[in-house]
Design an enzyme around this catalytic site. Structure first.
Site, PDB file in Angstrom:
ATOM      1  NE  ARG A  53     168.600  56.643  37.218  1.00 22.42           N
ATOM      2  CZ  ARG A  53     169.878  57.015  37.059  1.00 22.42           C
ATOM      3  NH1 ARG A  53     170.185  58.005  36.247  1.00 22.42           N
ATOM      4  NH2 ARG A  53     170.841  56.404  37.708  1.00 22.42           N
ATOM      5  CE1 TYR A 105     146.178  69.578  36.614  1.00 20.48           C
ATOM      6  CE2 TYR A 105     148.511  70.006  36.874  1.00 20.48           C
ATOM      7  CZ  TYR A 105     147.392  69.278  37.196  1.00 20.48           C
ATOM      8  OH  TYR A 105     147.485  68.259  38.097  1.00 20.48           O
ATOM      9  CG  ASP A 178     149.372  71.183  29.363  1.00 18.28           C
ATOM     10  OD1 ASP A 178     148.905  70.207  28.742  1.00 18.28           O
ATOM     11  OD2 ASP A 178     149.299  71.292  30.606  1.00 18.28           O
ATOM     12  CE  LYS A 203     145.135  64.330  34.110  1.00 13.85           C
ATOM     13  NZ  LYS A 203     145.587  65.726  34.079  1.00 13.85           N
TER      14      LYS A 203
HETATM   15  C1  LIG Z   1     146.620  66.476  34.614  1.00  9.76           C
HETATM   16  C2  LIG Z   1     147.241  67.609  33.901  1.00  9.76           C
HETATM   17  C3  LIG Z   1     148.591  67.932  34.085  1.00  9.76           C
HETATM   18  C4  LIG Z   1     149.458  67.192  35.082  1.00  9.76           C
HETATM   19  O1  LIG Z   1     149.647  65.861  34.696  1.00  9.76           O
HETATM   20  P1  LIG Z   1     149.887  64.627  35.737  1.00  9.76           P
HETATM   21  O2  LIG Z   1     149.968  63.454  34.826  1.00  9.76           O
HETATM   22  O3  LIG Z   1     148.732  64.609  36.690  1.00  9.76           O
HETATM   23  O4  LIG Z   1     151.169  64.919  36.440  1.00  9.76           O
HETATM   24  C5  LIG Z   1     149.088  68.993  33.361  1.00  9.76           C
HETATM   25  N1  LIG Z   1     148.331  69.689  32.483  1.00  9.76           N
HETATM   26  C6  LIG Z   1     147.039  69.403  32.287  1.00  9.76           C
HETATM   27  C7  LIG Z   1     146.249  70.201  31.308  1.00  9.76           C
HETATM   28  C8  LIG Z   1     146.444  68.352  32.978  1.00  9.76           C
HETATM   29  O5  LIG Z   1     145.151  68.071  32.791  1.00  9.76           O
END
Ligand SMILES: *Cc1c(COP(=O)(O)O)cnc(C)c1O
Length: 382
Positions: A53, A105, A178, A203
């Site tokens: 961890r 998101y 993000d 992603k």
């Molecule tokens: C999928 C996504 C998230 C969240 O990510 P997870 O890996 O599903 O927790 C946040 N921001 C964007 C733009 C996303 O496409």
């Protein structure tokens, strides 16, 4: 955490910084599933590893590569994109003022409304496409964080990172971006003035729809970054070793995957722009898009693999088209090698800013002609 060579980002990614396992000379790293590591006789940890961890050797190469691609001073993997994003907000204090985008998101918007606001954050949702709205909403000395997403889900508006970074810093706030959809191939937010970059590594970074993970990259190893490390360590939202290994493997092909997805998205956008069944194509790569000029200035080498179509036949037609496609996979998520299609409004619920006639498309790496033909036939039948 800097690279030991002067390769271009594309070569750094393909070769995962060129690291070779020192013991075996293996060109790919081993997976370290160990949860604990042996202490030296004098009770020290000379390897630098003590407990999984705290840190895990399987993270090191993936974090170093992402850090290099983003031009950061440090990177940290998290259990998911949401765990990484949540850590940034939890590193603030109840009472702190933050700005978040009106269109973003939806999972993070929901978490802000249902958790962060009751917990005590003072969140203003603003139009991040308009720096004047950001300037008006900032409270000098009180605003601690501006969060933006560009291109922003699922309307793909672009926010001006450099302009908003300057405004945030003038007010004494940090800027976190993000950058899941842009990826470091197309945009480097830290070079434009952002303090933190967040990715859903689920992603494009991993790109194969076979793991869930998240990441933060920082411009500075400062007190805020130490706070984030404590949240990961003490809160326990760590990534598994196998997922970290898959992520590194995925990042090796990041450039060719993102480039192909961009080409496919542009081809689909151009084909359906002006189509009789399509009211509007939302894609910053189209010269007619309202944010095209800003996108062309801020993004390098492409406009991303994500676009949305608004159908003349409204919600009913959108749902029917998603039901009829055969190559596009009817599934949530984005950024994988397989193209995905989704009717977002029915997922996001009644207070969504997303219109009912909208289909969100995540372009994978299939042949553009096949993707277009599949959508054409789904639009024609019925
Ligand atoms: C999928 C996504 C998230 C969240 O990510 P997870 O890996 O599903 O927790 C946040 N921001 C964007 C733009 C996303 O496409």
């Amino acid at each position: 955490m800097s690279a030991e060579n002067d390769w271009s980002p594309r070569s750094q990614a393909a070769r995962a910084l060129g690291w070779i396992d020192p013991e075996t000379r293996a060109v790919t790293p081993p997976i370290h599933p160990a949860s604990t590591f042996l202490r030296d006789p004098d009770n020290q940890y000379s390897s630098g590893y003590s407990y999984a961890r705290d840190s895990n050797p399987t993270y090191d190469q993936a974090e170093a590569l992402l850090c290099e691609l983003e031009g950061g001073a440090g990177a940290m993997l998290f259990a998911s994109g949401m765990a990484a994003a949540g850590a940034v907000f939890l590193n603030l204090r109840p009472g702190d003022h933050v700005l978040a985008p009106r269109v973003m998101y939806w999972g993070l918007r929901k978490w802000l409304l249902e958790f962060a606001v009751p917990w005590g954050l003072d969140v203003d949702f603003v139009d991040m496409g308009d720096p004047a709205s950001v300037a008006a909403a900032l409270r000098s000395g009180q605003s601690r964080l501006v969060w933006l997403e560009t291109p922003a889900n699922p309307l793909w508006g672009i926010s001006d990172i450099a302009a908003i970074a300057a405004l945030a810093h003038d007010a004494g706030a940090l800027l976190a971006v993000d950058s899941t959809v842009a990826t470091p191939v197309l945009t480097q937010p830290l070079a434009l003035g952002a303090d933190l970059v967040m990715h859903s590594a689920t992603k494009y970074l991993n790109g194969h729809s076979d793991m869930v993970g998240g990441a933060l990259v920082t411009a500075r190893r400062d007190g805020f970054w130490q706070g984030l490390a404590a949240i990961r360590h003490d809160g326990g939202g760590i990534l598994g070793a196998f997922e970290a290994w898959l992520l590194l493997r995925g990042m090796r092909t990041l450039f060719p995957r993102v480039e192909t997805a961009c080409r496919n998205a542009l081809a689909v956008a151009e084909h359906f722009h002006g189509h009789t069944e399509v009211a509007e194509v939302l894609y910053p790569g189209l010269p007619s898009a309202p944010d095209h000029e800003l996108a062309a200035r801020q993004m390098r080498g492409g406009f991303g693999g994500m676009l949305s179509l608004r159908l003349r036949g409204g919600e009913e037609q959108a749902v029917a088209v998603a039901a009829r496609v055969t190559l596009w996979a009817r599934a949530t998520s984005l950024g994988g090698v397989e193209s995905l299609i989704e009717h977002r409004a029915s997922i996001e619920g009644p207070d969504t800013p997303v219109p009912g006639d909208l289909l969100r498309l995540s372009c994978g790496i299939e042949a553009a002609d096949d993707l277009i033909a599949d959508l054409e036939s789904a639009l024609r039948t019925g």
